[in-house]
Design a protein around this motif. Sequence first.
Motif, PDB file in Angstrom:
ATOM      1  N   ARG A   4     -28.928 -28.705  47.097  1.00 38.43           N
ATOM      2  CA  ARG A   4     -27.262 -27.798  48.059  1.00 38.43           C
ATOM      3  C   ARG A   4     -25.998 -28.147  47.233  1.00 38.43           C
ATOM      4  O   ARG A   4     -25.205 -27.176  47.340  1.00 38.43           O
ATOM      5  CB  ARG A   4     -27.141 -28.724  49.584  1.00 38.43           C
ATOM      6  CG  ARG A   4     -28.106 -28.277  50.466  1.00 38.43           C
ATOM      7  CD  ARG A   4     -27.675 -29.548  51.809  1.00 38.43           C
ATOM      8  NE  ARG A   4     -27.533 -30.823  50.659  1.00 38.43           N
ATOM      9  CZ  ARG A   4     -27.337 -31.935  51.616  1.00 38.43           C
ATOM     10  NH1 ARG A   4     -27.761 -32.235  52.972  1.00 38.43           N
ATOM     11  NH2 ARG A   4     -27.292 -33.188  50.900  1.00 38.43           N
ATOM     12  N   LYS A   5     -26.032 -28.850  46.407  1.00 38.38           N
ATOM     13  CA  LYS A   5     -25.373 -29.061  45.161  1.00 38.38           C
ATOM     14  C   LYS A   5     -25.760 -28.246  44.120  1.00 38.38           C
ATOM     15  O   LYS A   5     -25.724 -28.904  43.169  1.00 38.38           O
ATOM     16  CB  LYS A   5     -25.009 -30.562  45.079  1.00 38.38           C
ATOM     17  CG  LYS A   5     -24.078 -31.046  46.437  1.00 38.38           C
ATOM     18  CD  LYS A   5     -24.475 -32.798  45.944  1.00 38.38           C
ATOM     19  CE  LYS A   5     -24.469 -33.135  47.831  1.00 38.38           C
ATOM     20  NZ  LYS A   5     -24.106 -34.710  47.776  1.00 38.38           N
ATOM     21  N   LYS A   6     -25.345 -27.735  44.077  1.00 37.50           N
ATOM     22  CA  LYS A   6     -25.639 -26.829  42.790  1.00 37.50           C
ATOM     23  C   LYS A   6     -24.377 -25.623  41.299  1.00 37.50           C
ATOM     24  O   LYS A   6     -24.667 -25.027  40.981  1.00 37.50           O
ATOM     25  CB  LYS A   6     -26.115 -24.894  43.244  1.00 37.50           C
ATOM     26  CG  LYS A   6     -26.333 -24.060  43.449  1.00 37.50           C
ATOM     27  CD  LYS A   6     -26.515 -23.018  43.943  1.00 37.50           C
ATOM     28  CE  LYS A   6     -26.020 -21.978  44.431  1.00 37.50           C
ATOM     29  NZ  LYS A   6     -26.740 -20.370  45.018  1.00 37.50           N
ATOM     30  N   SER A  11     -14.202 -31.749  39.462  1.00 36.89           N
ATOM     31  CA  SER A  11     -13.658 -32.359  40.399  1.00 36.89           C
ATOM     32  C   SER A  11     -12.198 -32.464  40.014  1.00 36.89           C
ATOM     33  O   SER A  11     -11.281 -32.522  41.322  1.00 36.89           O
ATOM     34  CB  SER A  11     -14.478 -33.808  40.661  1.00 36.89           C
ATOM     35  OG  SER A  11     -14.073 -34.806  39.597  1.00 36.89           O
ATOM     36  N   LEU A  48     -20.261 -32.261  55.407  1.00 36.37           N
ATOM     37  CA  LEU A  48     -20.557 -32.152  53.323  1.00 36.37           C
ATOM     38  C   LEU A  48     -21.525 -32.276  53.021  1.00 36.37           C
ATOM     39  O   LEU A  48     -22.930 -32.089  51.781  1.00 36.37           O
ATOM     40  CB  LEU A  48     -19.367 -32.885  52.549  1.00 36.37           C
ATOM     41  CG  LEU A  48     -18.216 -32.151  52.497  1.00 36.37           C
ATOM     42  CD1 LEU A  48     -18.111 -33.766  51.416  1.00 36.37           C
ATOM     43  CD2 LEU A  48     -18.187 -30.574  50.962  1.00 36.37           C
ATOM     44  N   ASP A  53     -23.758 -25.790  48.894  1.00 34.96           N
ATOM     45  CA  ASP A  53     -22.352 -25.101  48.053  1.00 34.96           C
ATOM     46  C   ASP A  53     -21.917 -24.254  48.411  1.00 34.96           C
ATOM     47  O   ASP A  53     -20.773 -23.183  48.165  1.00 34.96           O
ATOM     48  CB  ASP A  53     -22.715 -25.463  46.286  1.00 34.96           C
ATOM     49  CG  ASP A  53     -22.288 -26.892  46.443  1.00 34.96           C
ATOM     50  OD1 ASP A  53     -22.080 -27.973  46.737  1.00 34.96           O
ATOM     51  OD2 ASP A  53     -22.498 -27.108  44.948  1.00 34.96           O
ATOM     52  N   ASP A  54     -23.043 -23.160  47.993  1.00 38.31           N
ATOM     53  CA  ASP A  54     -23.556 -22.007  48.244  1.00 38.31           C
ATOM     54  C   ASP A  54     -22.222 -21.261  49.697  1.00 38.31           C
ATOM     55  O   ASP A  54     -21.643 -20.185  49.272  1.00 38.31           O
ATOM     56  CB  ASP A  54     -24.584 -21.266  48.284  1.00 38.31           C
ATOM     57  CG  ASP A  54     -24.583 -19.694  47.992  1.00 38.31           C
ATOM     58  OD1 ASP A  54     -24.156 -19.307  47.112  1.00 38.31           O
ATOM     59  OD2 ASP A  54     -25.016 -18.445  48.954  1.00 38.31           O
ATOM     60  N   PHE A  57     -18.783 -21.734  48.746  1.00 38.32           N
ATOM     61  CA  PHE A  57     -18.341 -20.865  47.414  1.00 38.32           C
ATOM     62  C   PHE A  57     -17.980 -19.414  48.338  1.00 38.32           C
ATOM     63  O   PHE A  57     -17.015 -18.811  48.435  1.00 38.32           O
ATOM     64  CB  PHE A  57     -18.990 -20.287  46.797  1.00 38.32           C
ATOM     65  CG  PHE A  57     -19.128 -19.033  45.575  1.00 38.32           C
ATOM     66  CD1 PHE A  57     -17.903 -19.687  44.448  1.00 38.32           C
ATOM     67  CD2 PHE A  57     -19.402 -18.009  45.996  1.00 38.32           C
ATOM     68  CE1 PHE A  57     -18.168 -18.499  43.859  1.00 38.32           C
ATOM     69  CE2 PHE A  57     -19.779 -17.257  44.575  1.00 38.32           C
ATOM     70  CZ  PHE A  57     -18.270 -17.377  44.359  1.00 38.32           C
ATOM     71  N   PHE A  87     -15.738 -23.482  41.845  1.00 37.88           N
ATOM     72  CA  PHE A  87     -16.657 -24.328  41.611  1.00 37.88           C
ATOM     73  C   PHE A  87     -16.179 -25.886  41.744  1.00 37.88           C
ATOM     74  O   PHE A  87     -16.418 -26.434  41.826  1.00 37.88           O
ATOM     75  CB  PHE A  87     -17.354 -24.319  40.500  1.00 37.88           C
ATOM     76  CG  PHE A  87     -18.058 -22.572  39.919  1.00 37.88           C
ATOM     77  CD1 PHE A  87     -18.560 -22.354  41.432  1.00 37.88           C
ATOM     78  CD2 PHE A  87     -18.298 -22.394  38.983  1.00 37.88           C
ATOM     79  CE1 PHE A  87     -19.522 -20.976  41.383  1.00 37.88           C
ATOM     80  CE2 PHE A  87     -19.460 -21.434  38.915  1.00 37.88           C
ATOM     81  CZ  PHE A  87     -19.844 -20.351  40.336  1.00 37.88           C
ATOM     82  N   ILE A  90     -15.468 -27.425  45.471  1.00 36.54           N
ATOM     83  CA  ILE A  90     -16.604 -27.613  45.844  1.00 36.54           C
ATOM     84  C   ILE A  90     -16.977 -29.194  45.252  1.00 36.54           C
ATOM     85  O   ILE A  90     -16.657 -29.775  46.131  1.00 36.54           O
ATOM     86  CB  ILE A  90     -17.558 -26.316  45.388  1.00 36.54           C
ATOM     87  CG1 ILE A  90     -16.780 -25.435  45.774  1.00 36.54           C
ATOM     88  CG2 ILE A  90     -19.191 -27.765  46.080  1.00 36.54           C
ATOM     89  CD1 ILE A  90     -17.499 -24.257  45.779  1.00 36.54           C
ATOM     90  N   ALA A  91     -16.062 -29.003  44.144  1.00 33.36           N
ATOM     91  CA  ALA A  91     -16.854 -30.251  42.922  1.00 33.36           C
ATOM     92  C   ALA A  91     -15.862 -31.138  43.486  1.00 33.36           C
ATOM     93  O   ALA A  91     -15.981 -32.264  44.216  1.00 33.36           O
ATOM     94  CB  ALA A  91     -17.001 -30.579  41.366  1.00 33.36           C
ATOM     95  N   ARG A  94     -17.087 -32.581  47.386  1.00 35.98           N
ATOM     96  CA  ARG A  94     -18.222 -33.270  47.108  1.00 35.98           C
ATOM     97  C   ARG A  94     -17.588 -34.873  46.748  1.00 35.98           C
ATOM     98  O   ARG A  94     -18.896 -36.020  47.388  1.00 35.98           O
ATOM     99  CB  ARG A  94     -19.125 -33.201  46.276  1.00 35.98           C
ATOM    100  CG  ARG A  94     -19.562 -31.648  46.697  1.00 35.98           C
ATOM    101  CD  ARG A  94     -20.768 -32.206  47.406  1.00 35.98           C
ATOM    102  NE  ARG A  94     -21.377 -30.302  47.540  1.00 35.98           N
ATOM    103  CZ  ARG A  94     -21.947 -30.292  49.110  1.00 35.98           C
ATOM    104  NH1 ARG A  94     -21.774 -31.148  49.839  1.00 35.98           N
ATOM    105  NH2 ARG A  94     -22.099 -29.131  49.878  1.00 35.98           N
TER     106      ARG A  94
END
Length: 111
Positions: A4-6, A11, A48, A53-54, A57, A87, A90-91, A94
Amino acid sequence: VDARKKFPGNSEAGAHKFAIYCASCHGPNGEGYTIGLPGSSIGLAGFLDTTPDDYIFQTLKHGRRGTPMKSFLGSTGLANLSEQDAFDIIAHLRTLPNKQAAAAPAAAGFE
């Protein structure tokens, strides 16, 4: 590796972008609805842990129909963010459940 985390992101850079573009609706730590803000609670572990991730995004890229969430990417987006900006955000997202868990005992008065 969690499939999932691609997306590779920074961060720290994402934290800065999140504060500017996301926190006003989602809260400084992504708490959203739980603290009375109009945006969903995107920083909570429950979200989360189940959200790739997508999905995040695509939400940044296209917005969410039927909600106040608009696109933030590209020249037609509200913030003209790049894919790398997304990205990075998203980082940062997380990292939020870990920060909230670390702060919880102190916030509750248990040190």
